[in-house]
Design a protein around this motif. Sequence first.
Motif, PDB file in Angstrom:
ATOM      1  N   PRO A 164       0.746  -1.229   0.071  1.00 22.19           N
ATOM      2  CA  PRO A 164      -0.034   0.081  -0.019  1.00 22.19           C
ATOM      3  C   PRO A 164       0.797   1.341   0.033  1.00 22.19           C
ATOM      4  CG  PRO A 164      -0.733  -1.396   1.334  1.00 22.19           C
ATOM      5  CD  PRO A 164       0.585  -2.283   1.029  1.00 22.19           C
ATOM      6  N   PRO A 165       0.446   2.358  -0.637  1.00 21.21           N
ATOM      7  CA  PRO A 165       1.132   3.594  -0.757  1.00 21.21           C
ATOM      8  C   PRO A 165       1.699   4.076   0.494  1.00 21.21           C
ATOM      9  CG  PRO A 165      -0.611   3.736  -2.126  1.00 21.21           C
ATOM     10  CD  PRO A 165      -0.812   2.464  -1.238  1.00 21.21           C
ATOM     11  N   LEU A 166       2.868   4.759   0.804  1.00 21.44           N
ATOM     12  CA  LEU A 166       3.466   5.258   1.794  1.00 21.44           C
ATOM     13  C   LEU A 166       2.894   6.317   2.270  1.00 21.44           C
ATOM     14  CD1 LEU A 166       7.273   4.402   1.803  1.00 21.44           C
ATOM     15  CD2 LEU A 166       5.615   3.569   3.368  1.00 21.44           C
ATOM     16  N   LEU A 167       2.412   7.267   1.296  1.00 25.32           N
ATOM     17  CA  LEU A 167       1.917   8.408   1.063  1.00 25.32           C
ATOM     18  C   LEU A 167       0.954   9.056   0.327  1.00 25.32           C
ATOM     19  CD1 LEU A 167       1.868  11.367   2.583  1.00 25.32           C
ATOM     20  CD2 LEU A 167       3.759  11.845   1.124  1.00 25.32           C
ATOM     21  N   ARG A 168      -0.102   9.293   0.246  1.00 19.76           N
ATOM     22  CA  ARG A 168      -0.994   9.851  -0.588  1.00 19.76           C
ATOM     23  C   ARG A 168      -1.539  11.484  -0.227  1.00 19.76           C
ATOM     24  NH1 ARG A 168      -2.607   9.853  -5.721  1.00 19.76           N
ATOM     25  NH2 ARG A 168      -4.297  11.182  -5.850  1.00 19.76           N
ATOM     26  N   HIS A 169      -0.837  12.369  -0.957  1.00 22.35           N
ATOM     27  CA  HIS A 169      -1.523  13.832  -0.721  1.00 22.35           C
ATOM     28  C   HIS A 169      -1.723  14.390  -1.860  1.00 22.35           C
ATOM     29  CE1 HIS A 169      -1.462  17.612   1.636  1.00 22.35           C
ATOM     30  NE2 HIS A 169      -0.733  18.054   0.617  1.00 22.35           N
ATOM     31  N   ASN A 170      -3.293  14.805  -2.014  1.00 22.69           N
ATOM     32  CA  ASN A 170      -3.637  15.355  -3.164  1.00 22.69           C
ATOM     33  C   ASN A 170      -3.203  14.461  -4.487  1.00 22.69           C
ATOM     34  OD1 ASN A 170      -4.951  17.345  -1.790  1.00 22.69           O
ATOM     35  ND2 ASN A 170      -3.040  18.605  -1.980  1.00 22.69           N
ATOM     36  N   GLN A 171      -2.404  14.781  -5.435  1.00 24.85           N
ATOM     37  CA  GLN A 171      -2.035  14.009  -6.468  1.00 24.85           C
ATOM     38  C   GLN A 171      -0.552  13.714  -6.236  1.00 24.85           C
ATOM     39  OE1 GLN A 171      -3.333  15.547 -10.313  1.00 24.85           O
ATOM     40  NE2 GLN A 171      -4.493  17.206  -9.640  1.00 24.85           N
ATOM     41  N   PHE A 172      -0.063  13.686  -5.210  1.00 23.98           N
ATOM     42  CA  PHE A 172       1.246  13.191  -5.169  1.00 23.98           C
ATOM     43  C   PHE A 172       1.374  11.801  -4.205  1.00 23.98           C
ATOM     44  CE2 PHE A 172       5.040  12.979  -2.542  1.00 23.98           C
ATOM     45  CZ  PHE A 172       6.091  12.902  -3.424  1.00 23.98           C
ATOM     46  N   THR A 173       1.996  10.891  -4.838  1.00 19.81           N
ATOM     47  CA  THR A 173       2.099   9.287  -4.309  1.00 19.81           C
ATOM     48  C   THR A 173       3.263   8.988  -3.836  1.00 19.81           C
ATOM     49  OG1 THR A 173       1.613   8.266  -6.356  1.00 19.81           O
ATOM     50  CG2 THR A 173      -0.384   8.739  -5.126  1.00 19.81           C
ATOM     51  N   ILE A 174       3.512   8.092  -2.861  1.00 21.10           N
ATOM     52  CA  ILE A 174       4.778   7.459  -2.740  1.00 21.10           C
ATOM     53  C   ILE A 174       4.343   5.887  -2.723  1.00 21.10           C
ATOM     54  CG2 ILE A 174       6.664   6.904  -1.280  1.00 21.10           C
ATOM     55  CD1 ILE A 174       6.669   9.731  -0.486  1.00 21.10           C
ATOM     56  N   THR A 175       4.772   4.952  -3.797  1.00 24.15           N
ATOM     57  CA  THR A 175       4.470   3.663  -3.472  1.00 24.15           C
ATOM     58  C   THR A 175       5.845   2.771  -3.341  1.00 24.15           C
ATOM     59  OG1 THR A 175       4.676   3.567  -5.934  1.00 24.15           O
ATOM     60  CG2 THR A 175       2.599   3.935  -4.916  1.00 24.15           C
ATOM     61  N   GLU A 176       5.699   1.477  -2.915  1.00 19.71           N
ATOM     62  CA  GLU A 176       6.922   0.753  -2.543  1.00 19.71           C
ATOM     63  C   GLU A 176       6.528  -0.736  -3.066  1.00 19.71           C
ATOM     64  OE1 GLU A 176       4.928   1.842  -0.457  1.00 19.71           O
ATOM     65  OE2 GLU A 176       4.728   0.707   1.147  1.00 19.71           O
ATOM     66  N   GLN A 177       7.614  -1.300  -3.706  1.00 19.03           N
ATOM     67  CA  GLN A 177       7.575  -2.750  -4.109  1.00 19.03           C
ATOM     68  C   GLN A 177       8.922  -3.377  -3.648  1.00 19.03           C
ATOM     69  OE1 GLN A 177       5.719  -3.607  -8.180  1.00 19.03           O
ATOM     70  NE2 GLN A 177       7.787  -4.423  -8.587  1.00 19.03           N
ATOM     71  N   VAL A 178       8.644  -4.608  -3.392  1.00 22.11           N
ATOM     72  CA  VAL A 178       9.855  -5.556  -3.478  1.00 22.11           C
ATOM     73  C   VAL A 178       9.721  -6.808  -4.358  1.00 22.11           C
ATOM     74  CG1 VAL A 178      10.208  -4.970  -0.917  1.00 22.11           C
ATOM     75  CG2 VAL A 178       8.572  -6.811  -1.576  1.00 22.11           C
ATOM     76  N   SER A 179      10.809  -7.217  -4.965  1.00 25.16           N
ATOM     77  CA  SER A 179      10.922  -8.473  -6.064  1.00 25.16           C
ATOM     78  C   SER A 179      11.741  -9.197  -5.835  1.00 25.16           C
ATOM     79  CB  SER A 179      10.695  -7.621  -7.439  1.00 25.16           C
ATOM     80  OG  SER A 179      11.785  -6.611  -7.564  1.00 25.16           O
ATOM     81  N   TYR A 180      11.775 -10.315  -6.513  1.00 23.66           N
ATOM     82  CA  TYR A 180      12.808 -11.271  -6.579  1.00 23.66           C
ATOM     83  C   TYR A 180      12.798 -11.537  -8.081  1.00 23.66           C
ATOM     84  CZ  TYR A 180      15.238 -15.884  -6.350  1.00 23.66           C
ATOM     85  OH  TYR A 180      16.053 -17.038  -6.529  1.00 23.66           O
ATOM     86  N   GLN A 181      14.056 -11.837  -8.484  1.00 23.11           N
ATOM     87  CA  GLN A 181      14.274 -12.264  -9.964  1.00 23.11           C
ATOM     88  C   GLN A 181      15.436 -13.340 -10.032  1.00 23.11           C
ATOM     89  OE1 GLN A 181      15.644  -9.342 -12.824  1.00 23.11           O
ATOM     90  NE2 GLN A 181      16.118  -7.794 -10.904  1.00 23.11           N
ATOM     91  N   GLN A 182      15.174 -14.383 -10.988  1.00 23.08           N
ATOM     92  CA  GLN A 182      16.166 -15.443 -11.139  1.00 23.08           C
ATOM     93  C   GLN A 182      16.183 -15.880 -12.590  1.00 23.08           C
ATOM     94  OE1 GLN A 182      16.211 -18.526  -8.237  1.00 23.08           O
ATOM     95  NE2 GLN A 182      16.724 -20.027 -10.204  1.00 23.08           N
ATOM     96  N   PHE A 183      17.206 -15.738 -13.239  1.00 24.34           N
ATOM     97  CA  PHE A 183      17.563 -16.196 -14.790  1.00 24.34           C
ATOM     98  C   PHE A 183      18.451 -17.190 -14.683  1.00 24.34           C
ATOM     99  CE2 PHE A 183      16.209 -11.599 -14.533  1.00 24.34           C
ATOM    100  CZ  PHE A 183      15.311 -11.604 -15.309  1.00 24.34           C
ATOM    101  N   GLN A 184      18.430 -18.133 -15.698  1.00 27.14           N
ATOM    102  CA  GLN A 184      19.258 -19.080 -15.857  1.00 27.14           C
ATOM    103  C   GLN A 184      19.080 -19.640 -17.479  1.00 27.14           C
ATOM    104  OE1 GLN A 184      20.461 -22.422 -13.441  1.00 27.14           O
ATOM    105  NE2 GLN A 184      20.158 -23.775 -15.260  1.00 27.14           N
ATOM    106  N   ALA A 185      20.371 -19.458 -18.150  1.00 25.32           N
ATOM    107  CA  ALA A 185      20.431 -19.459 -19.577  1.00 25.32           C
ATOM    108  C   ALA A 185      21.781 -20.373 -19.880  1.00 25.32           C
ATOM    109  CB  ALA A 185      20.235 -18.289 -20.543  1.00 25.32           C
TER     110      ALA A 185
END
Length: 304
Positions: A164-185
Amino acid sequence: MKSTLLLLFCLLLASSAEAQQVVITGRITDRANGQPLSGCTVLQVGTTNGVSSNADGSFYLSVPGSLQIVTLTVSSIGYETVQRQVEVGDSVFFGLSVSYKTLCDLTINPSWKAGLSSGVRYAPLGASIHFLGSHHIPSSLKLHVDYQTNLRQNHAFIAGVELPPLLRHNQFTITEQVSYQQFQAAPAKLQFRAYSATVGLGVYRIGSVRVPDLLVGAGHSRYQTLQRPEAAAETGYGYIVGLRRSFGYPLRALVLVQATRWPDFWQLQGSASRAVFGKFSAGVSYQQLRRYQEVSLTLSRYFY
């Protein structure tokens, strides 16, 4: 005769002005968490003229050019209806509040997106599933999992959680995301995995101009060459910069570009997806790090 012609000319001008259409643009979000609301009804009061909001909460309503001010009502199941007067041709913003009286009688169904994907070079078989959250649960998360393989040595796996957004003020937002990625070729002789956390800084509009969200973040990676398995893996921290931009009608698309600087190399990522045929979306993504370069195509369906 001249008077008659003049009168007819004035009537034609008046009818022409009446026929001209002006577009009111706007965006609708959940007032509590700033998430865009799709499928909201926007109606011009006293008429049957209305539209529904797009996936990013934006809407485009045509009204007669002869009007200067119109009254709009914005409604959605589970939210309080909002009514407001707006100037014709203006860009407006609506924040809807959850209607708890209605919420108690609702069956809450989250929104999903599931589809098939294919890597052009290394992993031709794949699938994805995205939990897009529920409009009626302000604290809901957004999850996504994407996996591709050639049923042998090559695979690509990406998973992420948007909080969920850290901050929502009028039209200004701060969002956050954590991710994991793995590739093998095997052809590229590499094995790569990384964890990252990204913050999105968004301003819906500056004046009348839509601007992209700025993405910044950091992560930790592990790179192993398959050409020399006995060699020690390269590990280290990196920093992330990128841009994300959603487009309303008629494009109805989401575009993302991102660059990550790991200790000895850059990782470049890009994706673009577009809504097609109502409940479907088509997209393309690109990944590059050292010798690994992959283009993936996706076709997904929304479930509500």
